[in-house]
Design a protein around this motif. Structure first.
Motif, short mmCIF file in Angstrom:
data_model
loop_
_atom_site.label_atom_id
_atom_site.label_comp_id
_atom_site.label_asym_id
_atom_site.label_seq_id
_atom_site.Cartn_x
_atom_site.Cartn_y
_atom_site.Cartn_z
N HIS A 3 -69.68 -44.42 73.80
CA HIS A 3 -69.17 -45.03 75.02
C HIS A 3 -67.65 -45.10 74.97
CE1 HIS A 3 -73.22 -47.28 75.99
NE2 HIS A 3 -73.31 -45.97 76.09
N PRO A 4 -67.00 -45.15 76.13
CA PRO A 4 -65.55 -45.01 76.18
C PRO A 4 -64.75 -46.16 75.59
CG PRO A 4 -66.42 -45.44 78.37
CD PRO A 4 -67.59 -45.21 77.47
N HIS A 5 -65.33 -47.33 75.45
CA HIS A 5 -64.54 -48.46 74.96
C HIS A 5 -64.85 -48.78 73.50
CE1 HIS A 5 -63.08 -48.95 78.98
NE2 HIS A 5 -64.30 -49.06 79.45
N GLY A 6 -65.27 -47.77 72.78
CA GLY A 6 -65.47 -47.94 71.35
C GLY A 6 -66.83 -48.47 70.96
N GLN A 7 -67.71 -48.70 71.95
CA GLN A 7 -69.05 -49.14 71.58
C GLN A 7 -69.83 -47.97 70.99
OE1 GLN A 7 -67.79 -49.03 74.76
NE2 GLN A 7 -68.65 -50.68 76.01
N HIS A 8 -70.83 -48.31 70.22
CA HIS A 8 -71.74 -47.32 69.64
C HIS A 8 -71.01 -46.26 68.81
CE1 HIS A 8 -75.08 -49.04 71.83
NE2 HIS A 8 -74.33 -49.04 72.91
N PRO A 9 -70.31 -46.71 67.75
CA PRO A 9 -69.66 -45.73 66.86
C PRO A 9 -70.69 -44.84 66.18
CG PRO A 9 -69.66 -47.92 65.86
CD PRO A 9 -70.16 -48.09 67.28
N ARG A 10 -70.22 -43.65 65.82
CA ARG A 10 -71.03 -42.65 65.10
C ARG A 10 -72.24 -42.19 65.90
NH1 ARG A 10 -69.35 -46.51 61.98
NH2 ARG A 10 -71.30 -47.67 62.09
N ARG A 11 -72.15 -42.33 67.25
CA ARG A 11 -73.26 -41.92 68.11
C ARG A 11 -72.72 -41.13 69.30
NH1 ARG A 11 -77.79 -44.80 66.59
NH2 ARG A 11 -78.91 -44.45 68.52
N ILE A 12 -73.58 -40.35 69.91
CA ILE A 12 -73.27 -39.68 71.17
C ILE A 12 -74.15 -40.29 72.26
CG2 ILE A 12 -72.60 -37.52 70.07
CD1 ILE A 12 -75.36 -36.38 70.97
N ASN A 13 -73.80 -40.05 73.53
CA ASN A 13 -74.65 -40.52 74.61
C ASN A 13 -75.48 -39.36 75.16
OD1 ASN A 13 -73.40 -39.31 77.07
ND2 ASN A 13 -71.61 -40.50 76.41
N ARG A 14 -76.50 -39.70 75.93
CA ARG A 14 -77.37 -38.71 76.57
C ARG A 14 -77.30 -38.87 78.08
NH1 ARG A 14 -80.53 -35.75 73.12
NH2 ARG A 14 -80.44 -34.47 74.98
N ASN A 15 -76.12 -39.22 78.58
CA ASN A 15 -75.97 -39.47 80.02
C ASN A 15 -76.30 -38.22 80.85
OD1 ASN A 15 -75.08 -41.95 79.19
ND2 ASN A 15 -72.92 -41.59 79.70
N ASP A 16 -76.91 -38.46 81.98
CA ASP A 16 -77.22 -37.39 82.94
C ASP A 16 -78.06 -36.27 82.34
OD1 ASP A 16 -75.81 -38.28 85.43
OD2 ASP A 16 -74.11 -38.28 84.06
N GLY A 17 -78.84 -36.63 81.34
CA GLY A 17 -79.70 -35.63 80.73
C GLY A 17 -78.97 -34.65 79.83
N GLY A 18 -77.69 -34.92 79.57
CA GLY A 18 -76.91 -34.06 78.68
C GLY A 18 -76.48 -34.83 77.45
N ARG A 19 -75.32 -34.46 76.91
CA ARG A 19 -74.77 -35.16 75.76
C ARG A 19 -73.29 -35.41 76.01
NH1 ARG A 19 -76.05 -31.52 70.73
NH2 ARG A 19 -75.61 -29.86 72.23
#
Ligand SMILES: [Fe+2]
Length: 142
Positions: free
Chosen positions: A88-104
């Motif tokens: 996430h853009p504000h530093g949340q969820h370090p060492r992870r990627i997001n799966r927004n909109d069915g992508g990465r």
């Protein structure tokens, strides 16, 4: 309408360091210097003109749409380079990627403090996918 975004100036503490960092992560080339600018141009012909400035400047956000294969390469370079990533853009969820909109998608900070993003699906392209919903662990990430 034929308006196209063409270039912008990226304020930097050190244009060489910043341009080479971004080009290296994204698999792009650093162009020839043009005066105070050091260019990095994307596939859709938008040029980021890195400029070294001796003033305080706020963090800016730059987001790059990439293919799934390119995302794999970007993520591998971030992990191999020991560059901290977040889902996430504000530093949340370090060492992870997001799966927004069915992508990465992934966020990282450039040497001048700007917030960079690489993602595979434009925002809103999958209305059934919740924004800022699912994240995924990246083994070996910092
Ligand atoms: Fe963004």
């Amino acid at each position: 309408m034929s308006v196209e975004f063409n270039h912008t100036i990226v304020l930097s503490h050190d244009r060489e360091e910043s341009a080479r960092f971004l080009a290296g992560i994204l698999g792009l080339e650093v162009g020839e210097p043009a005066g105070m600018f050091l260019p990095v141009t994307t596939a859709n012909s938008v040029t980021l003109d890195f400029a070294t400035v001796d003033i305080d400047f706020p963090m800016q956000h730059y987001a790059f749409l990439v293919s799934e294969d390119e995302f794999d390469a970007v993520l591998a370079r971030l992990v191999e380079g020991g560059i901290p990533i977040h889902a996430h853009p504000h530093g949340q969820h370090p060492r992870r990627i997001n799966r927004n909109d069915g992508g990465r998608g992934v966020y990282f900070i450039d040497p001048s403090g700007h917030g960079m993003e690489a993602f595979t699906r434009p925002y809103g392209s999958d209305p059934s996918s919740p924004l800022n919903g699912v994240t995924e662990d990246v083994p070996g990430a910092r």
